[in-house]
Design a protein around this motif. Structure first.
Motif, PDB file in Angstrom:
ATOM      1  N   TYR A  14      38.309-124.241-117.606  1.00 38.99           N
ATOM      2  CA  TYR A  14      37.632-124.812-118.783  1.00 38.99           C
ATOM      3  C   TYR A  14      38.591-125.830-119.363  1.00 38.99           C
ATOM      4  O   TYR A  14      39.557-125.492-120.016  1.00 38.99           O
ATOM      5  CB  TYR A  14      37.315-123.720-119.812  1.00 38.99           C
ATOM      6  N   ASN A  39      38.844-107.984-121.416  1.00 39.63           N
ATOM      7  CA  ASN A  39      38.223-109.205-121.941  1.00 39.63           C
ATOM      8  C   ASN A  39      39.016-110.435-121.570  1.00 39.63           C
ATOM      9  O   ASN A  39      40.235-110.428-121.631  1.00 39.63           O
ATOM     10  CB  ASN A  39      38.172-109.129-123.470  1.00 39.63           C
ATOM     11  N   GLY A  40      38.309-111.483-121.204  1.00 35.82           N
ATOM     12  CA  GLY A  40      39.013-112.726-120.900  1.00 35.82           C
ATOM     13  C   GLY A  40      39.555-112.764-119.491  1.00 35.82           C
ATOM     14  O   GLY A  40      40.239-113.707-119.107  1.00 35.82           O
ATOM     15  N   ALA A  41      39.239-111.733-118.690  1.00 37.49           N
ATOM     16  CA  ALA A  41      39.791-111.682-117.341  1.00 37.49           C
ATOM     17  C   ALA A  41      39.113-112.678-116.406  1.00 37.49           C
ATOM     18  O   ALA A  41      39.645-112.997-115.359  1.00 37.49           O
ATOM     19  CB  ALA A  41      39.657-110.269-116.789  1.00 37.49           C
ATOM     20  N   GLY A  42      37.928-113.113-116.742  1.00 35.29           N
ATOM     21  CA  GLY A  42      37.263-114.079-115.877  1.00 35.29           C
ATOM     22  C   GLY A  42      36.089-113.508-115.121  1.00 35.29           C
ATOM     23  O   GLY A  42      35.588-114.126-114.186  1.00 35.29           O
ATOM     24  N   LYS A  43      35.616-112.330-115.531  1.00 33.49           N
ATOM     25  CA  LYS A  43      34.538-111.692-114.775  1.00 33.49           C
ATOM     26  C   LYS A  43      33.229-112.469-114.898  1.00 33.49           C
ATOM     27  O   LYS A  43      32.585-112.792-113.893  1.00 33.49           O
ATOM     28  CB  LYS A  43      34.324-110.258-115.268  1.00 33.49           C
ATOM     29  N   SER A  44      32.856-112.768-116.144  1.00 33.55           N
ATOM     30  CA  SER A  44      31.618-113.528-116.341  1.00 33.55           C
ATOM     31  C   SER A  44      31.706-114.886-115.680  1.00 33.55           C
ATOM     32  O   SER A  44      30.754-115.370-115.077  1.00 33.55           O
ATOM     33  CB  SER A  44      31.336-113.731-117.828  1.00 33.55           C
ATOM     34  N   THR A  45      32.885-115.484-115.830  1.00 35.62           N
ATOM     35  CA  THR A  45      33.080-116.812-115.246  1.00 35.62           C
ATOM     36  C   THR A  45      32.837-116.781-113.746  1.00 35.62           C
ATOM     37  O   THR A  45      32.236-117.706-113.184  1.00 35.62           O
ATOM     38  CB  THR A  45      34.507-117.311-115.530  1.00 35.62           C
ATOM     39  N   HIS A  48      29.169-116.776-113.160  1.00 38.89           N
ATOM     40  CA  HIS A  48      28.607-118.090-113.471  1.00 38.89           C
ATOM     41  C   HIS A  48      28.942-119.114-112.394  1.00 38.89           C
ATOM     42  O   HIS A  48      28.146-120.003-112.083  1.00 38.89           O
ATOM     43  CB  HIS A  48      29.092-118.583-114.833  1.00 38.89           C
ATOM     44  N   GLU A  86      24.679-111.770-119.245  1.00 38.19           N
ATOM     45  CA  GLU A  86      25.231-110.985-120.333  1.00 38.19           C
ATOM     46  C   GLU A  86      24.407-111.216-121.591  1.00 38.19           C
ATOM     47  O   GLU A  86      23.996-112.331-121.874  1.00 38.19           O
ATOM     48  CB  GLU A  86      26.663-111.436-120.588  1.00 38.19           C
TER      49      GLU A  86
ATOM     50  N   ARG B 173      19.362-123.099-120.773  1.00 38.23           N
ATOM     51  CA  ARG B 173      20.334-122.568-119.819  1.00 38.23           C
ATOM     52  C   ARG B 173      19.790-121.348-119.084  1.00 38.23           C
ATOM     53  O   ARG B 173      19.922-121.237-117.863  1.00 38.23           O
ATOM     54  CB  ARG B 173      21.582-122.174-120.596  1.00 38.23           C
TER      55      ARG B 173
ATOM     56  N   ARG C 334      33.798-126.475-125.157  1.00 38.19           N
ATOM     57  CA  ARG C 334      32.564-125.833-124.710  1.00 38.19           C
ATOM     58  C   ARG C 334      32.553-124.421-125.280  1.00 38.19           C
ATOM     59  O   ARG C 334      32.895-123.482-124.619  1.00 38.19           O
ATOM     60  CB  ARG C 334      32.506-125.743-123.202  1.00 38.19           C
ATOM     61  N   ALA C 337      30.745-121.585-123.303  1.00 35.99           N
ATOM     62  CA  ALA C 337      31.376-121.252-122.026  1.00 35.99           C
ATOM     63  C   ALA C 337      32.683-120.527-122.268  1.00 35.99           C
ATOM     64  O   ALA C 337      32.984-119.530-121.631  1.00 35.99           O
ATOM     65  CB  ALA C 337      31.604-122.522-121.214  1.00 35.99           C
ATOM     66  N   GLN C 340      32.421-116.948-123.005  1.00 38.07           N
ATOM     67  CA  GLN C 340      32.004-116.085-121.921  1.00 38.07           C
ATOM     68  C   GLN C 340      33.057-115.958-120.829  1.00 38.07           C
ATOM     69  O   GLN C 340      32.813-115.411-119.774  1.00 38.07           O
ATOM     70  CB  GLN C 340      30.708-116.630-121.287  1.00 38.07           C
ATOM     71  N   SER C 341      34.220-116.459-121.097  1.00 34.94           N
ATOM     72  CA  SER C 341      35.233-116.440-120.037  1.00 34.94           C
ATOM     73  C   SER C 341      35.935-115.112-120.002  1.00 34.94           C
ATOM     74  O   SER C 341      37.135-115.017-120.201  1.00 34.94           O
ATOM     75  CB  SER C 341      36.244-117.551-120.240  1.00 34.94           C
ATOM     76  N   ARG C 342      35.162-114.035-119.840  1.00 37.62           N
ATOM     77  CA  ARG C 342      35.808-112.723-119.827  1.00 37.62           C
ATOM     78  C   ARG C 342      35.987-112.237-118.426  1.00 37.62           C
ATOM     79  O   ARG C 342      35.154-112.428-117.589  1.00 37.62           O
ATOM     80  CB  ARG C 342      34.941-111.717-120.584  1.00 37.62           C
TER      81      ARG C 342
END
Lengths: 239, 301, 342
Positions: A14, A39-45, A48, A86, B173, C334, C337, C340-342
């Motif tokens: 990002y 949290n923030g580990a990048g799982k959702s990313t 996506h 999510e 989205r 963003r 975005a 959601q960077s979890r």
């Protein structure tokens, strides 16, 4: 195991901030694979990126052997991957039925028979979706909305189902409902990649669980590790 | 008689503005862009009708539709797509610049004097024996608006494409990640707005045959105001807002001069009356007149 | 934030304006008129910036104050003998008093400022699109009334015979003064509070900032400066009517957005560049440019095309200004975005 979904050195950023670093793992056909981490580990990313909602800075994403990196979300969905996002992202002002029909947008097969059968199966899995068909989706409870979100993804007849924290905010009985549904879904032949916060439950349930920390893969856990709290904590919070 | 005539005129004005409001609302729904240049689409349609004056009326109308649709799709590709992520101020001013640009080009190419349109001026005749000054074009306008709106409602509620459009407008989205073809939905919304603009052009030129480069500019401004006052977020409230301001303008225009000798009731102060009302409404319901109070989310400080 | 940076933000635009004024002395008298016009536009656009740039709220109404200022200054400075002809039915207050040009500018500023204050009291509660439309409504009402009410103006006829006293020197000094005032405001506690509210109104309110009041201050100041610019304008042209109100509104707004809505630099550059382009093309149309002869009417097309192109491809404007310089409140690029960077 034939890998149906494969990540190879995936990097997502990002701006200048890396969210996912050199992530590589595989998901075999018919498996249930978990992805946990703080949290923030990048799982959702990661999810996506697979779906093409965020661009991959480097690395490869392969689905059934072919690269899907760079494809638009619509194209990825039409290839056979569906996401339960999510927060469910239900259309509150549309009816439950309309929400469900929206899921058809990603469907590949056109024939009516299979459509009927799929809908029957979905109604079996989640009876409330049929019961509340005409209600506005916004009037449903959190747990019901989650069921709708999964149902919506399923009517697209995906080969791979991605779920982003489906148990978030749900009462324990409803969490059971979700996990039971996932088992049934796997039985149907759909591969599942499950991102979750509930580490223990996921590790116990999935065939294999990857632990993501700070954007990187730190450990891989099997169901047998579910009882090993120390190992879980170590994996979650450090290397 | 006067009252009835005024009411019918107001209904006509409202209907035409409702059509324009839908055109603007559709594009806003899927692109979150307020297209100030919408009036230029109507202008282009009017010019096309003027330039194809001697032709077979049906052919003339078809050409008008073709030109307007072509122009609006060009705008979409050349301007709307790059503007997707700009701020609302930039978008509004940019589309205004485009509007100004198209006006200038039209002024340059076709002159400021305008051309008379013969195609449908037959509709300008009054109905019946002329005692009631209702022209055919008024009835046509109202009927066309009703049909168009009904067709739109059917499209949006009963078809998959309509469902996709509604979803894209509500949450773009999520629609994409469900597999909805974003570009198709956008293009279709833009196409529809073009069709509506062309329809308005045909109706307007029947009543106002003189075509100038700022044709429909005033109307566009009023419709934009009406759309925001009605409630820009949902299509039906935007449409209702467009209708309302058209109706109000028509009604006030008819009734104001007849109130008498009160200061400021001469017909020339119609604009002030309408805009005064607009301000009042916005102070009470900034999110839109037709948005229920519980849903007013615009920040108030 | 370093002193040097502070200074640069003011010195830059001031020097630019001064240079333009200086260049104006080197050309023919006829050409100098274009320079004066450009400099008055700088005043108008900076006035607009004082509100729109600092508050982040879109206002289509600033030209209302410009118009009010123009009429106020123009009418009050009409020579007593011509006044009767031009302003037949006005209120005695306007008819019986005549003042010089310089005092009329003060009156213009006062008129613009007071009008803005009155209008702003109810309107500054609004934000976003509602504010834009409401201020647009004010513009329309102002135009409508001034165009028709013969008790405060010439009505539908054009106001003429106003002493033409705005020369290059005045226009330059005025523009510099406006720029300095705008700078002083945005650096003052008032301006800072408003900018905080611009970034996040809720956080600002939670921090104790009365957003409504801060917006009102900026709106009133902007109104006063716009009125002042109106006075300059009417003493430049010698005539005035409200017909081009729409064109002026969008032209000045476009100049601001083209330059870059968030900065003083942007306002000045936008005004100068677009005015410059317009003048250049005007000359080309008249055959005054040796190597380029443009047919009549192309000027408008090119200016509009230029504005459209810049806005479409450079949404942050020519100066590409980063929106705000308050580091603690800078919005993530963003936000969704990133969340959601979890």
């Amino acid at each position: 195991m034939t890998a149906i979904l494969e990540l190879d050195g995936l990097e997502v950023r990002y701006g200048a901030v890396p969210a996912v670093r050199k992530l590589s793992f595989q998901v075999g056909k018919g498996e249930i694979v978990g992805l946990i981490g703080p949290n923030g580990a990048g799982k959702s990313t990661t999810l996506h990126a697979i779906l093409g909602l965020v661009p991959a800075h480097a690395g490869e994403i392969r689905f059934e052997g072919r690269s899907i990196r760079g494809r638009s979300p619509e194209a990825v969905v039409r290839s056979g991957i569906a996401l339960v996002p999510e927060g469910r992202r239900i259309y509150a002002h549309l009816t439950v039925e309309e929400n469900l029909r929206l899921g058809l947008a990603g469907r590949r097969s056109r024939d009516l028979e299979s459509l009927e059968r799929d809908f029957e199966w979905v109604y079996e899995l989640f009876p409330i979706v049929q019961e509340f068909a005409r209600r506005h989706a916004g009037t449903l409870s959190g747990g019901q909305q989650q069921q709708l979100a999964i149902a919506r993804a399923l009517v697209a007849r995906p080969d791979v189902l991605l779920l982003d924290e489906p148990s978030l905010g749900l009462a324990p009985q409803l969490v059971d409902v979700v996990f039971q549904a996932l088992a049934a879904i796997r039985e149907r032949g759909v591969t599942v990649l499950l991102v979750e916060q509930r580490a223990q439950r996921t590790v116990a349930f999935a065939d294999r669980t990857y632990v993501l920390s700070n954007g990187e893969l730190s450990t891989t856990l099997g169901p047998g590790d579910a009882g090993d709290t120390d190992r879980l904590i170590a994996a979650y919070f450090g290397r | 008689m006067n009252t009835i005539q005024t009411l019918i005129d107001a209904m006509t004005q409202g209907s035409i503005y409702a059509l324009m409001a839908v055109g603007i609302g559709l594009v806003f729904g899927v692109l979150r862009l307020v297209n100030f240049a919408y009036g230029q689409l109507v202008m282009a349609g009017a010019y096309t009708l003027a330039l194809t004056n001697g032709w077979n009326p049906a052919l003339s109308i078809v050409t008008c539709f073709a030109v307007v649709i072509g122009l609006t799709m060009t705008m979409e590709v050349a301007a709307f797509r790059p503007l997707r992520n700009a701020s609302p101020a930039t978008m509004l001013v940019a589309t205004f610049a485009i509007s100004f640009l198209l006006q200038s080009i039209a002024s340059l190419k076709f002159g400021i004097l305008g051309r008379t349109v013969g195609t449908l001026t037959g509709l300008n005749r009054p109905i019946g024996d002329g005692r009631l000054l209702v022209r055919w074009v008024s009835i046509v306008a109202i009927v066309v608006a009703v049909i168009a709106l009904a067709a739109l409602v059917l499209l949006l509620n009963k078809t998959s494409l309509g469902l996709h459009m509604r979803a894209a407008a509500a949450d773009f989205r999520t629609a994409r990640l469900l597999g909805v073809r974003a570009n198709l939905v956008i293009s279709f919304a833009v196409l529809l707005s073009g069709v509506l603009a062309a329809t308005v052009a045909v109706i307007l030129t029947a009543g106002t045959p003189y075509v100038t480069s700022d044709y429909a500019l005033r109307d566009t401004i009023l419709v934009l105001v009406g759309v925001v006052v009605g409630g820009l977020d949902r299509l039906w409230s935007a449409t209702l807002g467009g209708f309302a301001i058209g109706f109000a303008t028509g009604a006030l225009g008819g009734f104001l001069p007849s109130i008498g000798d009160w200061p400021f009731t001469s017909g020339v102060y119609l604009d002030s009356a309408v805009f005064g009302l607009v301000i009042l409404v916005l102070l009470v319901r900034p999110d839109g007149l037709f948005v229920p109070r519980g849903r007013q989310t615009v920040e108030r400080v | 934030m370093s002193r040097a940076r502070n200074a640069a933000e003011l010195v830059g635009p001031v020097v630019l304006v001064a240079v333009v004024g200086l260049l104006g002395t080197l050309v023919t008298d006829a050409r100098a008129l274009e320079f004066i016009e450009a400099l008055v536009f700088v005043s108008i656009v900076v006035a607009l910036y004082v509100f729109v740039g600092n508050s982040g709220v879109l206002s289509f109404g600033q030209i209302s104050f410009f118009i009010v200022g123009a009429y106020a200054a123009g009418e009050l400075s009409l020579p007593a003998d011509t006044k009767g002809d031009v302003l037949r039915n006005v209120f005695p207050l306007l008819r019986d008093h005549t003042i010089g040009s310089a005092p009329s500018l003060v009156v213009a500023a006062a008129a613009g400022g007071i009008f803005a204050l009155l209008v702003g009291m109810p309107l500054m509660r609004l934000s976003g699109l509602a504010a834009g439309i409401a201020t647009f409504a004010v513009l329309e009402i102002t135009h409508n009334i001034l165009r028709n009410w013969e008790k405060i103006g010439p009505g539908p006829t054009t106001l003429t015979s106003v002493p033409e006293t705005t020369d290059l020197w005045q226009a330059t000094v005025a523009a510099i003064a406006v720029v300095c005032l705008a700078f002083a405001y945005q650096r003052s506690p008032l301006g800072r509070k408003l900018r905080a509210a611009r970034e996040d109104p809720f956080a600002a309110q939670a921090a104790g900032i009365d957003v409504h009041r801060q917006r009102l201050w900026a709106f009133a100041l902007s109104g006063a400066l716009s009125g002042f610019a109106g006075g300059l304008w009417v003493h430049f042209q010698g005539t005035f009517n409200t017909d081009p109100y729409l064109e002026l509104t969008f032209l000045t707004l476009a100049m601001l957005v083209v330059g870059g809505v968030g900065s003083l630099w942007g306002a000045v550059i936008g005004a100068l560049v677009v005015s410059g382009l317009d003048s250049f093309l005007n000359d080309a149309e008249n055959g005054d440019v040796g190597w380029l002869h443009a047919p009549d009417g192309t000027r408008l097309v090119v200016v509009a095309a230029f504005m459209a192109v810049v806005l479409v491809f450079l949404p942050r404007g020519l100066t590409g200004v980063r929106e705000l310089r308050l580091p603690r409140l800078r919005r993530l690029r963003r936000p969704r975005a990133a969340a959601q960077s979890r």
